[in-house]
Design a protein around this motif. Structure first.
Motif, PDB file in Angstrom:
ATOM      1  N   VAL A  53       0.991  -1.129  -0.037  1.00  0.00           N
ATOM      2  CA  VAL A  53      -0.166   0.193  -0.096  1.00  0.00           C
ATOM      3  C   VAL A  53       0.876   1.160  -0.004  1.00  0.00           C
ATOM      4  N   CYS A  54       0.979   2.028  -1.068  1.00  0.00           N
ATOM      5  CA  CYS A  54       1.839   3.277  -1.169  1.00  0.00           C
ATOM      6  C   CYS A  54       0.743   4.412  -0.842  1.00  0.00           C
ATOM      7  N   ILE A  55       1.544   5.379  -0.494  1.00  0.00           N
ATOM      8  CA  ILE A  55       0.890   6.476   0.141  1.00  0.00           C
ATOM      9  C   ILE A  55       0.553   7.598  -0.896  1.00  0.00           C
ATOM     10  N   VAL A  56      -0.784   7.966  -1.484  1.00  0.00           N
ATOM     11  CA  VAL A  56      -0.975   8.728  -2.523  1.00  0.00           C
ATOM     12  C   VAL A  56      -0.910  10.227  -1.984  1.00  0.00           C
ATOM     13  N   LEU A  57      -0.267  10.977  -2.644  1.00  0.00           N
ATOM     14  CA  LEU A  57      -0.235  12.452  -2.591  1.00  0.00           C
ATOM     15  C   LEU A  57      -0.720  13.595  -3.273  1.00  0.00           C
ATOM     16  N   ASP A  58      -1.131  14.828  -2.814  1.00  0.00           N
ATOM     17  CA  ASP A  58      -1.346  15.821  -3.714  1.00  0.00           C
ATOM     18  C   ASP A  58       0.053  16.360  -3.957  1.00  0.00           C
ATOM     19  N   ASN A  59      -0.064  17.575  -4.861  1.00  0.00           N
ATOM     20  CA  ASN A  59       1.351  18.169  -5.270  1.00  0.00           C
ATOM     21  C   ASN A  59       2.184  18.555  -4.114  1.00  0.00           C
ATOM     22  N   ASP A  60       1.769  18.969  -3.117  1.00  0.00           N
ATOM     23  CA  ASP A  60       2.484  19.340  -1.976  1.00  0.00           C
ATOM     24  C   ASP A  60       2.993  18.207  -0.923  1.00  0.00           C
ATOM     25  N   ASP A  61       2.862  17.123  -1.351  1.00  0.00           N
ATOM     26  CA  ASP A  61       3.218  16.006  -0.495  1.00  0.00           C
ATOM     27  C   ASP A  61       2.119  15.780   0.812  1.00  0.00           C
ATOM     28  N   ASN A  62       0.997  16.227   0.692  1.00  0.00           N
ATOM     29  CA  ASN A  62      -0.194  15.918   1.643  1.00  0.00           C
ATOM     30  C   ASN A  62      -0.754  14.465   1.259  1.00  0.00           C
ATOM     31  N   PRO A  63      -0.650  13.647   2.023  1.00  0.00           N
ATOM     32  CA  PRO A  63      -1.371  12.438   1.991  1.00  0.00           C
ATOM     33  C   PRO A  63      -2.647  12.464   1.602  1.00  0.00           C
ATOM     34  N   ILE A  64      -3.504  12.062   0.575  1.00  0.00           N
ATOM     35  CA  ILE A  64      -4.974  11.995   0.281  1.00  0.00           C
ATOM     36  C   ILE A  64      -5.209  10.853   0.043  1.00  0.00           C
ATOM     37  N   GLY A  65      -4.874   9.624   0.373  1.00  0.00           N
ATOM     38  CA  GLY A  65      -5.279   8.431   0.086  1.00  0.00           C
ATOM     39  C   GLY A  65      -3.922   7.322  -0.109  1.00  0.00           C
ATOM     40  N   SER A  66      -4.510   6.205  -0.327  1.00  0.00           N
ATOM     41  CA  SER A  66      -3.496   5.148  -0.563  1.00  0.00           C
ATOM     42  C   SER A  66      -3.963   4.250  -1.797  1.00  0.00           C
ATOM     43  N   ALA A  67      -2.962   3.528  -2.264  1.00  0.00           N
ATOM     44  CA  ALA A  67      -3.311   2.670  -3.406  1.00  0.00           C
ATOM     45  C   ALA A  67      -2.215   1.568  -3.696  1.00  0.00           C
ATOM     46  N   SER A  68      -2.549   0.565  -4.267  1.00  0.00           N
ATOM     47  CA  SER A  68      -1.401  -0.459  -4.342  1.00  0.00           C
ATOM     48  C   SER A  68      -0.308  -0.072  -5.348  1.00  0.00           C
ATOM     49  N   LYS A  69       0.873  -0.799  -4.698  1.00  0.00           N
ATOM     50  CA  LYS A  69       2.302  -0.406  -5.535  1.00  0.00           C
ATOM     51  C   LYS A  69       1.825  -0.435  -7.136  1.00  0.00           C
ATOM     52  N   LYS A  70       1.201  -1.394  -7.414  1.00  0.00           N
ATOM     53  CA  LYS A  70       0.704  -1.651  -8.792  1.00  0.00           C
ATOM     54  C   LYS A  70       0.066  -0.478  -9.446  1.00  0.00           C
ATOM     55  N   VAL A  71      -1.000  -0.014  -8.964  1.00  0.00           N
ATOM     56  CA  VAL A  71      -1.794   1.167  -9.361  1.00  0.00           C
ATOM     57  C   VAL A  71      -0.806   2.350  -9.356  1.00  0.00           C
ATOM     58  N   CYS A  72       0.057   2.705  -8.409  1.00  0.00           N
ATOM     59  CA  CYS A  72       0.958   3.820  -8.480  1.00  0.00           C
ATOM     60  C   CYS A  72       1.980   3.753  -9.473  1.00  0.00           C
ATOM     61  N   HIS A  73       2.190   2.688 -10.263  1.00  0.00           N
ATOM     62  CA  HIS A  73       3.456   2.410 -10.937  1.00  0.00           C
ATOM     63  C   HIS A  73       2.972   2.362 -12.250  1.00  0.00           C
ATOM     64  N   LEU A  74       1.603   2.235 -12.737  1.00  0.00           N
ATOM     65  CA  LEU A  74       1.251   1.923 -13.985  1.00  0.00           C
ATOM     66  C   LEU A  74       1.376   3.555 -14.843  1.00  0.00           C
ATOM     67  N   MET A  75       1.793   3.311 -15.969  1.00  0.00           N
ATOM     68  CA  MET A  75       2.184   4.765 -16.766  1.00  0.00           C
ATOM     69  C   MET A  75       0.630   5.259 -17.123  1.00  0.00           C
ATOM     70  N   LYS A  76      -0.276   4.695 -17.284  1.00  0.00           N
ATOM     71  CA  LYS A  76      -1.733   5.221 -17.769  1.00  0.00           C
ATOM     72  C   LYS A  76      -2.063   6.108 -16.295  1.00  0.00           C
ATOM     73  N   ASN A  77      -1.689   5.812 -15.196  1.00  0.00           N
ATOM     74  CA  ASN A  77      -2.193   6.529 -14.239  1.00  0.00           C
ATOM     75  C   ASN A  77      -1.043   7.595 -13.838  1.00  0.00           C
ATOM     76  N   ILE A  78       0.163   7.412 -13.977  1.00  0.00           N
ATOM     77  CA  ILE A  78       1.176   8.383 -13.822  1.00  0.00           C
ATOM     78  C   ILE A  78       0.989   9.518 -14.841  1.00  0.00           C
ATOM     79  N   ASP A  79       0.626   9.261 -15.883  1.00  0.00           N
ATOM     80  CA  ASP A  79       0.565  10.218 -17.072  1.00  0.00           C
ATOM     81  C   ASP A  79      -1.002  11.262 -16.882  1.00  0.00           C
TER      82      ASP A  79
END
Length: 261
Positions: A53-79
Motif C-alpha cells: 500500500v503506497c501513500i497517494v499524495l497531492d502536489n504538495d506532499d499531503n497524503p490524500i489516500g492510498s493505492a497499491s504499488k501496482k496502481v501507483c506504478h502504471l504509466m497510464k495512471n502516472i500520465d
C-alpha cells in the motif's frame, strides 16, 4: 527523462473520481487479483509486493489516500498525475564509500539497473505515514530501516533511526518502459555506518562500494545502466553532499521546499 509536470492537479476532492482504485484510507488493503493481466509473466514474489500500500499524495506532499504499488506504478495512471511518496537511502561506510546495488532481473520496474543503496516506499500503515514534514520523515526512516533489512539483510541495529539524516525531497517522473514507471516525491536520506549485508537475490543481483571517482568511471561505462532518480540526484546534488559528509552536511539537511525535477 520526463519532468514532474502534471496534466492536472490531483487533490483530496478529485482523487477518487480520477482514480477509482485509490482508497481515501491510508491503512487499507489493495489485493491484486491473481488473474491480473498487467502482471502476467512476472516473478511471483515481485507480483506479491505489488499489493503493498503506497501513500497517494497531492502536489504538495499531503497524503490524500492510498493505492497499491501496482496502481501507483502504471504509466497510464502516472500520465494522469497519480503521485506517491518514496525514499532513497545513500549509505556510506567509514571510508566514505557509497554502497550501490544493482537491481535484480526479477524487478518489475527498472530491472538490472544500478542505483543507490536502497530505494522504496513508506507504506500506508501506522508508523510510516505522516502529513507534517517531521512525522513524514520519521515514517520514511522506519521504512528505510525495514527495506535495508528486506533487500540487503542489514540489521536494524546497524542503521538506527536517529542516524538517518534527511536532506530534501525531490519530485520527479520517469518511465521504466511503456507500461510501468515512477512518479514520486522522494525523501533523500543519508546514513554513515559500517554494516554487514547479504543481498536478497530476488531484489538485488549485485552490490558494490564506490568512491566518487569509481562512480564517475561507472557512469562512463556504456555497458551499465542506472535508475533515472539516481542519475538525477548524482547530476544535481550528490557529489556536493559527498564532499561534506564529515563536515558541513548540516547546511543541506531538513530542506522544507520540494525540489521539482
Amino acid at each position: 527523462m520526463s519532468t514532474a509536470t502534471q496534466t492536472q492537479t490531483i487533490t483530496a476532492e478529485n482523487v477518487i473520481r480520477l482514480f477509482p482504485d485509490v482508497n481515501t484510507s491510508l491503512a487499507s488493503s489493495h489485493k491484486t487479483p491473481t488473474s491480473d493481466s498487467d502482471l502476467q509473466g512476472y516473478d511471483a514474489e515481485q507480483i506479491r509486493l505489488m499489493d503493498e500500500v503506497c501513500i497517494v499524495l497531492d502536489n504538495d506532499d499531503n497524503p490524500i489516500g492510498s493505492a497499491s504499488k501496482k496502481v501507483c506504478h502504471l504509466m497510464k495512471n502516472i500520465d494522469e498525475g497519480l503521485l506517491h511518496r518514496a525514499f532513497s537511502v545513500f549509505l556510506f561506510d567509514s571510508e566514505n564509500r557509497l554502497l550501490l546495488q544493482q537491481r535484480a532481473s526479477e524487478k518489475i520496474t527498472f530491472p538490472d539497473m544500478w542505483t543507490n543503496t536502497c530505494c522504496s516506499h513508506p507504506l500506508g500503515v501506522p508508523g510510516e505515514t505522516g502529513a507534517e514534514l517531521d512525522e513524514a520523515v520519521a515514517g520514511v526512516r522506519r521504512a528505510a530501516q525495514r527495506k535495508l533489512d528486506q533487500e540487503l539483510g542489514i540489521p536494524g541495529k546497524q542503521v538506527p533511526l536517529e542516524k538517518f539524516r534527511f536532506l530534501t525531497r525531490i519530485h520527479y517522473k520517469a518511465p521504466s518502459d511503456g507500461k510501468w514507471g515512477e512518479h514520486e516525491i522522494d525523501y533523500i536520506l543519508i546514513i554513515k555506518s559500517d554494516v554487514d549485508h547479504t543481498a536478497n537475490p530476488n531484489e538485488v543481483q549485485d552490490t558494490k562500494y564506490v568512491s566518487q571517482e569509481d562512480l564517475r568511471q561507472m557512469f562512463q561505462d556504456g555497458s551499465l545502466t542506472f535508475t533515472p532518480w539516481f542519475k538525477l540526484i548524482c547530476n544535481t546534488m550528490l557529489f556536493e553532499w559527498w564532499d561534506h559528509l564529515d563536515q558541513g552536511l548540516e547546511k543541506y539537511q531538513g530542506e522544507k521546499e520540494i525540489r521539482r525535477m
